[in-house]
Write an enzyme that holds these catalytic residues in place. Structure first.
Site, PDB file in Angstrom:
ATOM      1  CB  ILE A   1      52.450  35.682  37.471  1.00  0.00           C
ATOM      2  CG1 ILE A   1      53.413  36.688  36.827  1.00  0.00           C
ATOM      3  CG2 ILE A   1      51.840  36.204  38.769  1.00  0.00           C
ATOM      4  CD1 ILE A   1      54.558  37.134  37.706  1.00  0.00           C
TER       5      ILE A   1
ATOM      6  CB  CYS B   1      40.115  31.810  41.341  1.00  0.00           C
ATOM      7  SG  CYS B   1      41.625  32.409  40.652  1.00  0.00           S
TER       8      CYS B   1
ATOM      9  NE  ARG C   1      35.569  38.503  39.521  1.00  0.00           N
ATOM     10  CZ  ARG C   1      36.357  37.748  40.273  1.00  0.00           C
ATOM     11  NH1 ARG C   1      36.471  36.476  40.022  1.00  0.00           N
ATOM     12  NH2 ARG C   1      37.042  38.275  41.266  1.00  0.00           N
TER      13      ARG C   1
ATOM     14  NE  ARG D   1      44.772  34.731  42.242  1.00  0.00           N
ATOM     15  CZ  ARG D   1      44.008  35.714  41.771  1.00  0.00           C
ATOM     16  NH1 ARG D   1      42.923  35.427  41.113  1.00  0.00           N
ATOM     17  NH2 ARG D   1      44.334  36.966  41.991  1.00  0.00           N
TER      18      ARG D   1
ATOM     19  CG  ASP E   1      46.164  40.862  35.458  1.00  0.00           C
ATOM     20  OD1 ASP E   1      45.947  41.708  36.321  1.00  0.00           O
ATOM     21  OD2 ASP E   1      46.325  39.647  35.720  1.00  0.00           O
TER      22      ASP E   1
ATOM     23  NE  ARG F   1      43.265  34.931  45.459  1.00  0.00           N
ATOM     24  CZ  ARG F   1      44.268  35.568  46.069  1.00  0.00           C
ATOM     25  NH1 ARG F   1      44.558  36.789  45.690  1.00  0.00           N
ATOM     26  NH2 ARG F   1      44.952  35.014  47.035  1.00  0.00           N
TER      27      ARG F   1
ATOM     28  CE  LYS G   1      39.629  43.438  38.283  1.00  0.00           C
ATOM     29  NZ  LYS G   1      40.224  42.520  39.255  1.00  0.00           N
ATOM     30  CG  ASN G   2      43.381  44.569  39.747  1.00  0.00           C
ATOM     31  OD1 ASN G   2      42.254  44.237  40.142  1.00  0.00           O
ATOM     32  ND2 ASN G   2      44.075  43.839  38.897  1.00  0.00           N
TER      33      ASN G   2
END
Ligand code: EPZ
Length: 417
Positions: free
Chosen positions: A327, A116, A397, A121, A305, A92, A22-23
């Site tokens: 992070i 979020c 998502r 962020r 993540d 975002r 996804k990223n």
């Protein structure tokens, strides 16, 4: 709102196919704005964030056609160099169109993303880097308005801190800037490297990809191409952890083991047996995991993540594990929900202390953000009895058909509306 109903106690056995990242797909879709020719992207996961990005591209005037996991984008005539609030508020990562729109059209109007669940962020690093490239930027009415009427000019950009989408935004903008851009303290994530590979196929001139110093020679235009996105290392890591904590025998196919070195090292320390092939990873675990400490870091360190998912594994491990999140400022939202399932977790600022308990018990829990939801699914797979997870739109998502993938590996999970 959909819910998941999960009966714990089943080991995961068999194979799971990993999808595209996804990223990586999100910046790749944004990169299509940099050329008027058609770009074909393959292995694009059909998850909510991707559909949001596709809507955003169509809003600007690009044509987007989807066939399975292949997406064709042609941004021939961009009528609106804009990302409206009602699209940005749900994702975002929409800030990824800022650089491409300014570079291609000389202007952009992108809604401020807003925070979020996991933190404020901000995008201040994106903005200051774009200003370095010559964009005039105003923040008004919740929008970032950028103008570069005579085009962007290459510059020396040093990021105050490592930012993944900040690096991606500037990398894309620099490909069409006049002259050379040097990006220092750049992110090294595989997704940044995959974006650079796509841009180079489109005719961009980029060196130093995967290191913290990237050098870009601007060109006058980019052309179309075809590119297959890398596999999703976070989806793969999530299922690896699930295989170990359910004491199963699970093989992941179509993944990139080399992107998961930090996680695999920690899981071996915890007692899992992991063997990897060129595009597969097999995890087996018989008996409880041992507690280990993790600290999240930018790539190639332990991925933030995967922090929530690893914490789920620690809740039933033997011993005490320290989880340090460096992070994001608020990425322990899963801890109180795991505690409702009987986990023993003490959060002190950036650190969570997890004392393993013999067995979690099923409960009604609520998902708060994408990776916290995944953590609750993993906990439910081992908990005694039934767990109901509400608001699973968070998980949709970033995970494609997670309940189907887990069910075909033996989990007792179903989605109810
Ligand atoms: C990317 O977000 C990922 N999203 C995130 O994945 C991931 O958690 C994160 O990188 C870190 O690896 C995408 O790639 C679409 P950052 P990004 O900019 O780029 C601060 C998921 O679960 N910062 O690297 O937004 C920021 O607040 C998502 O798939 C600024 O202060 O993250 C954070 O504390 C969640 N100013 C830190 O830097 C800025 O202008 C790192 O953020 C930008 C960032």
């Amino acid at each position: 709102m959909d819910k998941f109903v999960i009966q714990g106690g089943q080991p995961l056995v068999g194979e799971i196919l990993i999808g595209g990242a996804k990223n990586s797909a999100l910046p790749a879709l944004a990169a299509c704005l940099l050329t008027k020719e058609q770009v074909t992207l393959q292995r694009i996961p059909r998850v909510r964030d991707i559909r949001t990005m596709e809507k955003l591209l169509m809003y600007t005037g690009a044509t987007v056609s989807v066939t399975g996991t292949q997406v064709n984008v042609r941004a021939e005539n961009l009528e609106k160099a804009e990302a409206p609030y009602d699209l940005v508020k749900t994702m975002r990562a929409s800030s990824l169109v800022l650089g491409p729109l300014v570079a291609r059209t000389g202007r952009a109007r992108v809604s401020m993303p807003g925070g979020c669940a996991i933190g404020a962020r901000p995008v201040n690093l994106h903005v200051s880097a774009l200003e370095k490239l010559g964009a005039e930027i105003r923040l008004e009415e919740g929008y970032i308005s950028a103008e570069a009427p005579s085009g962007l000019k290459g510059a020396h950009v040093v990021f105050d801190r490592i930012t993944v989408t900040g690096t991606e935004d500037i990398l894309m903008a620099a490909t069409l800037a006049q002259g050379e851009t040097l990006i220092e303290n750049a992110a090294r994530e595989p997704e940044v490297q995959d974006l650079a590979a796509l841009l180079i196929k489109m005719g961009a001139r980029i060196e130093g990809v995967g290191t913290s110093t990237i050098r870009v020679q601007g060109v006058s235009e980019l052309h179309g191409t075809r590119h297959a996105i890398i596999p999703d290392r976070i989806e793969a890591g999530t299922f690896l952890i699930a295989g170990a904590m359910t004491q199963g025998e699970l093989t992941l196919q179509g993944c990139a083991p080399e992107h998961l070195d930090a996680l695999i090292a920690k899981m071996r320390q915890a007692g899992a047996t992991i063997e990897s092939g060129p595009q597969s990873i097999r995890v087996t675990a018989s008996g409880k995991m041992r507690s280990v400490d993790i600290t999240t870091e930018e790539y190639p360190g332990f991925a933030t993540d995967l922090q929530a998912q690893f914490m789920a594994m620690l809740t039933e491990a033997a011993g005490i594990g320290f989880v340090t999140e460096t992070i994001f400022e608020n990425r322990f939202m899963h801890a109180p929900e795991l505690a409702r399932m009987g986990a023993n977790i003490r959060v002190e600022g950036r650190q969570a202390i997890v004392a393993g308990v013999p067995r979690l018990t099923g409960a009604q829990v609520i998902a708060s953000d994408l990776r916290a939801s995944a953590s609750l699914v993993l906990a439910a797979l081992v908990a005694k009895g039934e767990t109901i997870i509400d608001r699973v739109y968070h998980i949709d998502r970033g995970y494609e058909k997670i309940e189907a993938k887990l069910a075909q590996a033996g989990a007792r999970i179903r989605r109810v509306s």
